[in-house]
Design a protein around this motif. Structure first.
Motif, PDB file in Angstrom:
ATOM      1  N   GLU A 205      -0.999 -15.851 -21.685  1.00 18.07           N
ATOM      2  CA  GLU A 205      -0.116 -15.565 -20.554  1.00 18.07           C
ATOM      3  C   GLU A 205       1.260 -15.113 -21.037  1.00 18.07           C
ATOM      4  OE1 GLU A 205       1.086 -15.185 -16.544  1.00 18.07           O
ATOM      5  OE2 GLU A 205      -0.839 -15.153 -17.602  1.00 18.07           O
ATOM      6  N   ILE A 206       1.759 -15.725 -22.084  1.00 16.93           N
ATOM      7  CA  ILE A 206       3.059 -15.329 -22.638  1.00 16.93           C
ATOM      8  C   ILE A 206       3.012 -13.898 -23.143  1.00 16.93           C
ATOM      9  CG2 ILE A 206       4.733 -15.777 -24.483  1.00 16.93           C
ATOM     10  CD1 ILE A 206       3.782 -18.743 -24.320  1.00 16.93           C
ATOM     11  N   VAL A 207       1.934 -13.564 -23.874  1.00 16.32           N
ATOM     12  CA  VAL A 207       1.792 -12.202 -24.399  1.00 16.32           C
ATOM     13  C   VAL A 207       1.674 -11.211 -23.239  1.00 16.32           C
ATOM     14  CG1 VAL A 207       0.353 -10.663 -25.769  1.00 16.32           C
ATOM     15  CG2 VAL A 207       0.764 -13.001 -26.555  1.00 16.32           C
TER      16      VAL A 207
ATOM     17  N   LYS B 172       4.773  -6.687 -20.171  1.00 17.80           N
ATOM     18  CA  LYS B 172       5.215  -5.916 -19.012  1.00 17.80           C
ATOM     19  C   LYS B 172       6.492  -5.131 -19.290  1.00 17.80           C
ATOM     20  CE  LYS B 172       3.349  -9.023 -15.442  1.00 17.80           C
ATOM     21  NZ  LYS B 172       3.705  -9.875 -14.280  1.00 17.80           N
ATOM     22  N   HIS B 173       7.203  -5.508 -20.336  1.00 17.39           N
ATOM     23  CA  HIS B 173       8.501  -4.887 -20.621  1.00 17.39           C
ATOM     24  C   HIS B 173       8.479  -4.255 -22.010  1.00 17.39           C
ATOM     25  CE1 HIS B 173       9.946  -6.882 -17.025  1.00 17.39           C
ATOM     26  NE2 HIS B 173       9.463  -8.017 -17.490  1.00 17.39           N
ATOM     27  N   ARG B 174       8.726  -2.980 -22.052  1.00 19.58           N
ATOM     28  CA  ARG B 174       8.574  -2.202 -23.283  1.00 19.58           C
ATOM     29  C   ARG B 174       9.458  -2.693 -24.416  1.00 19.58           C
ATOM     30  NH1 ARG B 174      11.398   2.197 -24.889  1.00 19.58           N
ATOM     31  NH2 ARG B 174      12.437   2.282 -22.863  1.00 19.58           N
TER      32      ARG B 174
ATOM     33  N   VAL C  17       2.706  -2.420 -26.499  1.00 17.40           N
ATOM     34  CA  VAL C  17       1.935  -1.341 -27.135  1.00 17.40           C
ATOM     35  C   VAL C  17       0.487  -1.758 -27.374  1.00 17.40           C
ATOM     36  CG1 VAL C  17       4.039  -0.503 -28.249  1.00 17.40           C
ATOM     37  CG2 VAL C  17       2.515  -2.016 -29.517  1.00 17.40           C
ATOM     38  N   LEU C  18       0.145  -3.008 -27.077  1.00 13.99           N
ATOM     39  CA  LEU C  18      -1.203  -3.508 -27.315  1.00 13.99           C
ATOM     40  C   LEU C  18      -2.057  -3.402 -26.051  1.00 13.99           C
ATOM     41  CD1 LEU C  18      -0.348  -6.802 -29.265  1.00 13.99           C
ATOM     42  CD2 LEU C  18      -0.765  -4.522 -30.218  1.00 13.99           C
ATOM     43  N   GLY C  19      -3.334  -3.104 -26.249  1.00 13.72           N
ATOM     44  CA  GLY C  19      -4.269  -3.162 -25.145  1.00 13.72           C
ATOM     45  C   GLY C  19      -4.572  -4.605 -24.776  1.00 13.72           C
ATOM     46  N   GLU C  20      -5.259  -4.809 -23.639  1.00 16.68           N
ATOM     47  CA  GLU C  20      -5.523  -6.167 -23.172  1.00 16.68           C
ATOM     48  C   GLU C  20      -6.328  -6.976 -24.175  1.00 16.68           C
ATOM     49  OE1 GLU C  20      -7.616  -8.505 -19.382  1.00 16.68           O
ATOM     50  OE2 GLU C  20      -7.409  -6.317 -19.381  1.00 16.68           O
ATOM     51  N   ALA C  21      -7.367  -6.375 -24.757  1.00 18.17           N
ATOM     52  CA  ALA C  21      -8.200  -7.089 -25.726  1.00 18.17           C
ATOM     53  C   ALA C  21      -7.392  -7.467 -26.960  1.00 18.17           C
ATOM     54  CB  ALA C  21      -9.407  -6.241 -26.111  1.00 18.17           C
TER      55      ALA C  21
ATOM     56  N   GLN D 192      -4.145  -7.851 -27.094  1.00 20.41           N
ATOM     57  CA  GLN D 192      -3.186  -8.895 -26.697  1.00 20.41           C
ATOM     58  C   GLN D 192      -3.837 -10.274 -26.775  1.00 20.41           C
ATOM     59  OE1 GLN D 192      -1.513  -8.102 -22.840  1.00 20.41           O
ATOM     60  NE2 GLN D 192      -0.110  -6.522 -23.586  1.00 20.41           N
ATOM     61  N   ASN D 193      -5.064 -10.385 -26.248  1.00 24.19           N
ATOM     62  CA  ASN D 193      -5.765 -11.670 -26.281  1.00 24.19           C
ATOM     63  C   ASN D 193      -6.060 -12.108 -27.712  1.00 24.19           C
ATOM     64  OD1 ASN D 193      -5.778 -11.898 -23.499  1.00 24.19           O
ATOM     65  ND2 ASN D 193      -7.756 -10.861 -23.276  1.00 24.19           N
ATOM     66  N   GLN D 194      -6.424 -11.149 -28.555  1.00 24.22           N
ATOM     67  CA  GLN D 194      -6.703 -11.467 -29.955  1.00 24.22           C
ATOM     68  C   GLN D 194      -5.435 -11.950 -30.655  1.00 24.22           C
ATOM     69  OE1 GLN D 194      -8.152  -8.150 -32.239  1.00 24.22           O
ATOM     70  NE2 GLN D 194      -8.870  -9.424 -33.935  1.00 24.22           N
ATOM     71  N   TYR D 195      -4.328 -11.253 -30.400  1.00 30.48           N
ATOM     72  CA  TYR D 195      -3.052 -11.650 -31.012  1.00 30.48           C
ATOM     73  C   TYR D 195      -2.645 -13.041 -30.540  1.00 30.48           C
ATOM     74  CZ  TYR D 195       1.906 -11.814 -32.107  1.00 30.48           C
ATOM     75  OH  TYR D 195       3.133 -12.209 -32.571  1.00 30.48           O
ATOM     76  N   ALA D 196      -2.831 -13.343 -29.257  1.00 32.91           N
ATOM     77  CA  ALA D 196      -2.462 -14.656 -28.716  1.00 32.91           C
ATOM     78  C   ALA D 196      -3.191 -15.772 -29.444  1.00 32.91           C
ATOM     79  CB  ALA D 196      -2.760 -14.709 -27.214  1.00 32.91           C
ATOM     80  N   GLY D 197      -4.482 -15.588 -29.696  1.00 27.95           N
ATOM     81  CA  GLY D 197      -5.249 -16.603 -30.414  1.00 27.95           C
ATOM     82  C   GLY D 197      -4.779 -16.763 -31.846  1.00 27.95           C
ATOM     83  N   MET D 198      -4.502 -15.636 -32.512  1.00 28.40           N
ATOM     84  CA  MET D 198      -4.010 -15.690 -33.894  1.00 28.40           C
ATOM     85  C   MET D 198      -2.650 -16.371 -33.950  1.00 28.40           C
ATOM     86  SD  MET D 198      -5.074 -11.837 -35.123  1.00 28.40           S
ATOM     87  CE  MET D 198      -4.048 -11.985 -36.588  1.00 28.40           C
ATOM     88  N   LEU D 199      -1.788 -16.061 -32.979  1.00 29.41           N
ATOM     89  CA  LEU D 199      -0.449 -16.641 -32.956  1.00 29.41           C
ATOM     90  C   LEU D 199      -0.522 -18.160 -32.838  1.00 29.41           C
ATOM     91  CD1 LEU D 199       2.642 -16.232 -32.820  1.00 29.41           C
ATOM     92  CD2 LEU D 199       2.405 -15.947 -30.342  1.00 29.41           C
ATOM     93  N   ARG D 200      -1.361 -18.646 -31.951  1.00 35.29           N
ATOM     94  CA  ARG D 200      -1.497 -20.093 -31.791  1.00 35.29           C
ATOM     95  C   ARG D 200      -2.022 -20.731 -33.069  1.00 35.29           C
ATOM     96  NH1 ARG D 200      -6.110 -23.497 -29.956  1.00 35.29           N
ATOM     97  NH2 ARG D 200      -5.216 -25.506 -29.311  1.00 35.29           N
ATOM     98  N   ASP D 201      -3.029 -20.136 -33.690  1.00 36.16           N
ATOM     99  CA  ASP D 201      -3.614 -20.699 -34.911  1.00 36.16           C
ATOM    100  C   ASP D 201      -2.591 -20.755 -36.040  1.00 36.16           C
ATOM    101  OD1 ASP D 201      -5.997 -20.963 -33.572  1.00 36.16           O
ATOM    102  OD2 ASP D 201      -6.888 -19.129 -34.399  1.00 36.16           O
TER     103      ASP D 201
END
Length: 400
Positions: free
Chosen positions: A280-282, A287-289, A325-329, A331-340
């Protein structure tokens, strides 16, 4: 005037004489004498606070320079015998200048006449010249001293006049951003000026609705209670540093507007909430460039010290991305990596692990066409406005 007002007037006059006496006299003293005292420039002059020079009554040219906080007309007074002594004297061969200063706009003719009599000056044997602190401020600000001592004295004096509201704060300028690039000795000398100007800028920002909204999360919601560092401040009081907060920082490159938490308990609580909050944070940041999202490590100078939090040696960013600049998929992948990654970094005692959502406002944009301080504050408020929904969300997610 009250005792406090009288003290402020004395201090302001003393600061003026300090710069006239110790800065480049070919610039500052010459400007003051010719423009405001209407006497010829001379390098060999005497200065005194309140004490009348012995030969004042022998001067050919006599001037009473009355300085006020705002343009003022002379008022006759109430007829009672005026008291007090002049604030300062400047004299040389052939002329004497009596200086009377006010921080307000009231100027008593009775008092000026009494001061002149103290010097032995009869009516019509002297001229009265009126000016404002703002006019002197603008005149000095237009000068470009080449030696370091004069430059530092000028910047200190300008900041002091701004602090007393005797001159309008126009905008953050090059020197505010250059502070961290100065040599240590110059940085220490200029820091008081920057701190005063930063607080003035914070007051302008506090008048923006976005800043007021962000500060309502904390007890110290009024600007006088916000937490200030040397070159940064939080939109909130001491409590803000214990949870998510928005911080405004001066950098050589411009202003960083950051939403962050650096408290280990808060960061761990976010990580323990699962991957969905990170997604959700990502998404919200995407939304803002101009928003960046990163994990930041603040490396301690002394990790074994119980007070290590006040000694950060440097910072780095193991994970930094611009979510827009990231697509939705992705973004979700980055969110998981960030948490880990953050869960692992939290175990290391050598540094403080932070989550930061940042908007960088370039220095060139802040200084473009010499825009006003109000417009500079508007640029920062716009960044705060974009970060506020994420702040609200993080406060809900991690508050127990």
């Amino acid at each position: 005037p009250s005792a406090k007002q009288r003290q402020l007037e004395n201090n302001l006059t003393k600061s003026l004489l300090t710069i006239l006496e110790n800065a480049d006299r070919g610039l500052f003293l010459k400007m003051f004498l010719k423009r405001f005292a209407k006497v010829p420039f001379c390098r060999e002059v005497g200065f005194s606070l309140q004490r009348c020079p012995a030969l004042a009554d022998n001067s050919i040219r006599r001037r009473v320079v009355a300085i006020t906080g705002r343009p003022a007309d002379l008022v006759k007074g109430d007829g009672r015998k005026a008291l007090g002594i002049p604030d300062a004297w400047i004299w040389s061969a052939g002329w004497t200048v009596l200086v009377e200063s006010k921080i307000g706009a009231t100027l008593s003719q009775d008092q000026l006449e009494a001061h002149a009599r103290r010097a032995g000056w009869r009516p019509k044997t002297y001229k009265t010249v009126r000016c404002t602190w703002s006019q002197i401020y603008e005149a000095f600000k237009s000068l470009s001293p080449k030696d370091r001592v004069s430059r530092l004295l000028m910047e200190h004096w300008l900041a002091y006049v701004e602090h007393l509201n005797m001159a309008q704060f126009e905008r953050l300028d090059d020197l505010d951003f250059n502070l961290q690039n100065l040599a240590p000795q110059d940085r220490r000398a200029m820091l008081p000026r920057v701190k005063v100007r930063l607080r003035t800028f914070a007051k302008l920002l506090s008048e923006k609705s976005a800043a007021r909204k962000a500060a309502r999360h904390y007890k110290g919601k009024w600007v006088k209670n916000w937490k200030f560092g040397d070159t940064w401040f939080n939109l909130g009081g001491e409590q803000s540093s214990k949870t998510w907060h928005i911080s405004i920082a001066l950098r050589p490159e411009g202003i960083d507007v950051e939403l962050l938490a650096n408290d280990k308990t808060v960061i761990r609580r976010l990580c323990d909430s699962g991957v969905d909050p990170f997604r959700e944070i990502v998404r919200m940041a995407g939304k803002h460039r101009e928003l960046q999202l990163c994990c930041r490590r603040a490396w301690y100078k002394n990790p074994d010290s119980p007070y290590k939090g006040i000694g950060v040696e440097h910072v780095d960013h193991p994970m930094l991305v611009q979510p827009s600049v990231l697509g939705e998929a992705t973004q979700n992948q980055y969110a998981g990596m960030l948490r880990d990654v953050m869960r692992v970094l939290l175990q290391d005692r050598r540094f403080r692990t932070e989550l930061v959502i940042r908007r960088e406002i370039p220095r060139s944009r802040l200084l473009k066409d010499k825009i006003s301080a109000a417009k500079q504050a508007g640029l920062v408020a716009d960044a705060v406005h974009h970060l506020s929904p994420i702040l609200d969300y993080l406060m809900r997610v991690t508050t127990q």
